[in-house]
Design a protein around this motif. Structure first.
Motif, PDB file in Angstrom:
ATOM      1  N   GLU A  98       0.828  -1.203   0.000  1.00 27.63           N
ATOM      2  CA  GLU A  98       0.000   0.000   0.000  1.00 27.63           C
ATOM      3  C   GLU A  98       0.861   1.251   0.000  1.00 27.63           C
ATOM      4  N   THR A 103      -1.379  -2.411  -6.288  1.00 26.41           N
ATOM      5  CA  THR A 103      -2.733  -2.974  -6.201  1.00 26.41           C
ATOM      6  C   THR A 103      -2.840  -4.088  -5.180  1.00 26.41           C
ATOM      7  N   GLY A 105      -1.847  -3.826  -2.253  1.00 25.91           N
ATOM      8  CA  GLY A 105      -1.889  -3.167  -0.955  1.00 25.91           C
ATOM      9  C   GLY A 105      -3.217  -3.347  -0.254  1.00 25.91           C
ATOM     10  N   SER A 106      -3.241  -3.024   1.016  1.00 27.06           N
ATOM     11  CA  SER A 106      -4.442  -3.207   1.832  1.00 27.06           C
ATOM     12  C   SER A 106      -5.616  -2.370   1.343  1.00 27.06           C
ATOM     13  N   CYS A 107      -5.336  -1.279   0.642  1.00 30.61           N
ATOM     14  CA  CYS A 107      -6.386  -0.455   0.033  1.00 30.61           C
ATOM     15  C   CYS A 107      -6.168  -0.351  -1.479  1.00 30.61           C
ATOM     16  N   HIS A 108      -5.570  -1.379  -2.052  1.00 32.63           N
ATOM     17  CA  HIS A 108      -5.346  -1.495  -3.501  1.00 32.63           C
ATOM     18  C   HIS A 108      -4.474  -0.369  -4.056  1.00 32.63           C
ATOM     19  N   GLY A 109      -3.603   0.161  -3.196  1.00 33.49           N
ATOM     20  CA  GLY A 109      -2.675   1.185  -3.657  1.00 33.49           C
ATOM     21  C   GLY A 109      -3.256   2.571  -3.768  1.00 33.49           C
ATOM     22  N   ILE A 116      -3.906   3.726   5.440  1.00 34.35           N
ATOM     23  CA  ILE A 116      -3.984   2.272   5.525  1.00 34.35           C
ATOM     24  C   ILE A 116      -5.155   1.890   6.416  1.00 34.35           C
ATOM     25  N   ASP A 118      -7.982  -1.664   7.380  1.00 32.94           N
ATOM     26  CA  ASP A 118      -8.390  -3.058   7.190  1.00 32.94           C
ATOM     27  C   ASP A 118      -9.524  -3.332   8.171  1.00 32.94           C
TER      28      ASP A 118
END
Length: 336
Positions: A98, A103, A105-109, A116, A118
């Motif tokens: 992230e 992509t 990443g925890s939030c798709h980048g 951040i 989750d």
């Protein structure tokens, strides 16, 4: 002495058994190595946006989050949120991706370092808005109270955030509604470059709790066990219906407000903190001195974490970037 884990009951010194002590050390070591590595990686120019490092403050996030679970407890963070995310069990590799804007990443980048999140781990998100977390936590705590599931909501904020109206209003609302909330003020001495000793009226954030009719306590943020004890009492009180608590954690960040900060407002305090107060060093000394853990056990964790961070960086570097087709996704959420 052999490097075998002591599992014969609870530590007389700290009230924690061997596995819990190992978990605490692993969390603090993971935060430290994650941040130290980001300090190096950001200098390469490959990481977009701003980065605010949490190194030096590991005992705070770890001591608080040790009392939380993923199913019912939630946490709202700050712009300096990597440590909170790791302590709340957000996947380290997803975090690194992230931050690299990938992509995977925890939030798709799309969020980067300061956003951040989750929700599956109860991590409501890091937040670029100073004082943005406490109102969110009031809502989450109200939901937990209505559900009656014993859930607790925790808000981390800094000494700068402690002066925001959103934070003060949230303290009042949590008290009036008797919410299961814990407010953790991480006082690292500076709101960006403004000294807390100048900007915090009355000299104490914790003392403000009295104005809202809730307990307030100040703890040594270099001492994991002090934070763990204070947070445990606050979380237990909240779960039992005793209402909110304000905890002020005194500590020092090892890097600037952001990567690139020249830190002309500081003298030798960081060097002193690293040499004399470091939370990881103090933890090691405490648990090996009592024989609860061995140096070999802690060294093994150091090695495992170093490998994890190496893998996280290597995988993030080669992961795909978001495409134009991703631009309009994740804008709205459907509750149906």
């Amino acid at each position: 002495m052999t490097d075998t884990l002591r599992t014969s009951g609870v530590s007389r010194a700290h009230g924690l058994d061997g596995p819990a002590l190992l978990d605490a050390y692993r969390t603090m070591r993971t935060i430290r190595d994650f941040e130290e590595r980001l300090h190096e990686e950001f200098a390469t120019g490959d990481i977009p946006g701003f980065v605010h490092l949490y190194a030096g403050e590991e005992a705070s996030a770890t001591g608080v989050c040790a009392h939380l679970d993923d199913e019912r407890d939630v946490l709202a963070s700050t712009h300096r949120g990597h440590g909170h995310c790791i302590a709340k069990n957000v996947d380290v590799k997803a975090m690194m991706a992230e931050i690299y804007g990938r992509t995977t990443g925890s939030c798709h980048g799309k969020g980067g370092s300061m956003h951040i999140a989750d929700l599956s781990k109860g991590m409501l998100g890091a937040n670029g808005i100073v004082g943005g977390g406490p109102p969110l936590v009031c809502g989450a705590a109200l939901a937990a109270k209505v559900r009656g599931d014993g859930g607790v909501a925790v808000a981390f904020f800094g000494d700068g955030g402690s002066n925001q109206g959103t934070t003060l209003e949230s303290l009042n609302l949590a008290s009036v509604w008797h919410l299961p909330a814990v407010f953790v003020a991480e006082n690292n001495g500076y709101a960006e470059a403004t000294a807390a000793e100048w900007s915090v009226g009355g000299g104490s954030i914790a003392a403000r709790a009295a104005a809202f009719g809730m307990p307030g306590v100040t703890v040594d943020g270099f001492d994991f066990f002090a934070v763990h004890e204070a947070a445990g009492e606050a979380v237990e009180r909240a779960r039992a219906g005793g209402g909110p608590t304000l905890i002020e954690v005194g500590l020092t960040r090892y890097y600037g407000h952001f990567e690139g900060d020249q830190q002309t407002y500081r003298a030798d305090e960081v060097q002193r903190a690293r040499a004399e107060l470091d939370c990881l060093t103090r933890f090691r000394t405490a648990v090996t001195g009592t024989g609860e853990l061995t140096a070999g056990q802690l060294d093994a964790i150091d090695s495992e974490v170093a490998t994890l961070i190496d893998e996280a960086v290597a995988e993030a570097r080669v992961a795909p970037l978001p495409t134009r087709a991703d631009l309009e996704t994740d804008v709205y959420i459907s509750y149906t």
